[in-house]
Motif scaffolding. Structure first.
Motif, short mmCIF file in Angstrom:
data_model
loop_
_atom_site.label_atom_id
_atom_site.label_comp_id
_atom_site.label_asym_id
_atom_site.label_seq_id
_atom_site.Cartn_x
_atom_site.Cartn_y
_atom_site.Cartn_z
N THR A 96 0.83 -1.21 0.00
CA THR A 96 0.00 0.00 0.00
C THR A 96 0.86 1.26 0.00
O THR A 96 0.46 2.28 -0.58
CB THR A 96 -0.95 0.02 1.21
N THR A 99 1.86 1.85 -3.54
CA THR A 99 0.63 2.15 -4.28
C THR A 99 0.18 3.58 -3.99
O THR A 99 -0.23 4.32 -4.89
CB THR A 99 -0.47 1.14 -3.90
N ARG A 100 0.28 3.98 -2.74
CA ARG A 100 -0.07 5.35 -2.34
C ARG A 100 0.87 6.37 -2.97
O ARG A 100 0.45 7.42 -3.46
CB ARG A 100 -0.03 5.44 -0.81
N ASN A 103 -0.02 6.56 -6.77
CA ASN A 103 -1.38 6.93 -7.16
C ASN A 103 -1.97 8.07 -6.34
O ASN A 103 -2.70 8.90 -6.87
CB ASN A 103 -2.33 5.72 -7.03
N THR A 105 -3.44 9.08 -2.00
CA THR A 105 -3.92 8.50 -0.75
C THR A 105 -5.13 7.60 -0.94
O THR A 105 -5.39 6.73 -0.12
CB THR A 105 -4.30 9.61 0.25
N HIS A 106 -5.90 7.84 -1.98
CA HIS A 106 -7.10 7.06 -2.27
C HIS A 106 -7.04 6.61 -3.73
O HIS A 106 -6.53 7.34 -4.59
CB HIS A 106 -8.36 7.89 -2.03
N VAL A 107 -7.54 5.43 -4.01
CA VAL A 107 -7.46 4.89 -5.36
C VAL A 107 -8.85 4.76 -5.97
O VAL A 107 -9.86 4.71 -5.27
CB VAL A 107 -6.74 3.52 -5.38
N ASP A 111 -6.59 3.26 -11.58
CA ASP A 111 -5.40 3.10 -10.74
C ASP A 111 -5.00 1.63 -10.66
O ASP A 111 -5.83 0.73 -10.78
CB ASP A 111 -5.65 3.64 -9.33
N ASP A 145 -9.19 4.13 0.62
CA ASP A 145 -7.87 4.66 0.96
C ASP A 145 -6.81 3.56 1.08
O ASP A 145 -7.11 2.41 1.37
CB ASP A 145 -7.92 5.49 2.25
N VAL A 146 -5.57 3.98 0.84
CA VAL A 146 -4.40 3.14 1.06
C VAL A 146 -3.49 3.82 2.07
O VAL A 146 -2.26 3.80 1.96
CB VAL A 146 -3.64 2.83 -0.26
N ILE A 147 -4.13 4.44 3.09
CA ILE A 147 -3.36 5.10 4.15
C ILE A 147 -3.57 4.42 5.51
O ILE A 147 -2.68 4.42 6.35
CB ILE A 147 -3.68 6.60 4.26
N LEU A 196 -6.07 -2.13 1.51
CA LEU A 196 -6.90 -1.18 0.79
C LEU A 196 -8.24 -1.16 1.52
O LEU A 196 -8.91 -2.19 1.64
CB LEU A 196 -7.09 -1.61 -0.67
#
Length: 286
Positions: A96, A99-100, A103, A105-107, A111, A145-147, A196
């Motif tokens: 993540t 990926t973050r 892309n 913070t959010h995909v 994406d 999100d990927v945070i 995710l």
């Protein structure tokens, strides 16, 4: 809350704060998927599998490379914590953090989700998102999100003065992965990774920079759709926080199941091939 600053600002503090930011990873040279080629196959999809993820629990499924899968809301607002693995090699899994970085913070639509080192390649592409209308709200919140890291029993224990709760997403994912692979729970847990957060609405507060959540806008019938770039093992927890409007890691929130559907297309995207493992030679200068 962070304590007030104890260091006097320098005379040029405002000028230093006014320096314009630079994007860490310019992606102009990053290969991008031909989204039109993926979406051209969507009308001819044939559903070949379904998995129901029970509330406050997790489930697994496999998706062959070149197939699609969807995570869908079916009964009420519910968020899900998603782990993805190379079905033939658990060491390759969703990363993540990268990926973050590549892309945001959010995909969402178009994406790609990237795998861990040393593989670092796209393992799934988002081909449809019925929540793409949401964008970013006035609070800086958005969906998928990927945070966030996943709710877990260790943080729960830390913040609840020793509380024991076994249906956090981390534990749900651990149980499901252990059942799917036959690994002892302690070994399976080592493979569970940052997630995710599907359908979850999150952001960072502008005053303190704290991670926040708010009620998910997801409705029954909404879904997030992926194309499997490699053979995938998916593991999804239906979060004990329900729509995450107030809390997670508890039995008080109203929770609902999630549905996973696997689809086989009539063909493959034009010009598509499974992405190769990252080309770095791994010598590390030695």
């Amino acid at each position: 809350m962070r304590p007030s600053p104890i260091t006097a600002p320098p005379a040029d503090a405002e000028a230093r704060k006014a320096v314009r930011p630079v994007v860490c990873y310019p992606t102009d040279t990053l290969p991008r998927p031909d989204l039109a080629a993926y979406r051209a196959l969507r009308d001819g999809l044939r559903r070949v599998g379904t998995v129901v993820v029970p509330p406050r629990d997790a489930a697994t499924w496999t998706v062959p490379a070149g197939h699609f899968f969807r995570i869908a809301s079916v009964e009420g607002p519910q968020v899900g914590d998603l782990n993805l693995f190379n079905a033939g090699d658990l060491k390759e899994r969703l990363y993540t953090g990268k990926t973050r970085a590549l892309n945001g913070t959010h995909v969402g639509l178009g994406d790609q989700l990237f795998s861990s080192f040393p593989y670092l390649r796209p393992i799934a592409t988002i081909t449809h998102d019925t929540l793409d209308w949401y964008g970013f709200d006035a609070f800086g919140g958005s969906v998928h999100d990927v945070i966030g890291t996943r709710c877990d029993p260790y943080t729960h224990n830390l913040l609840s003065d020793g509380g024991q709760y076994h249906h956090c997403c981390h534990s749900n994912l651990t149980r499901a992965l252990a059942a799917a692979t036959g690994l002892p729970p302690a070994e399976a847990e080592a493979h569970v990774h940052d997630v995710l957060n599907v359908f979850m609405c999150t952001g960072f507060s502008r005053d303190t920079g704290q991670y926040f959540m708010k009620a998910s806008p997801v409705r029954p019938g909404d879904y997030l759709e992926f194309f499997a770039e490699v053979d995938l093992l998916g593991c999804l927890s239906a979060c004990p926080g329900g729509d995450c409007s107030s809390e997670h890691s508890s039995d008080t929130a109203r929770c609902h199941p999630l549905l996973v559907e696997i689809y086989e297309p009539a063909g493959r995207p034009e010009g598509w091939a499974p992405p190769a493992v990252n080309g770095y030679d791994r010598s590390h200068g030695l």
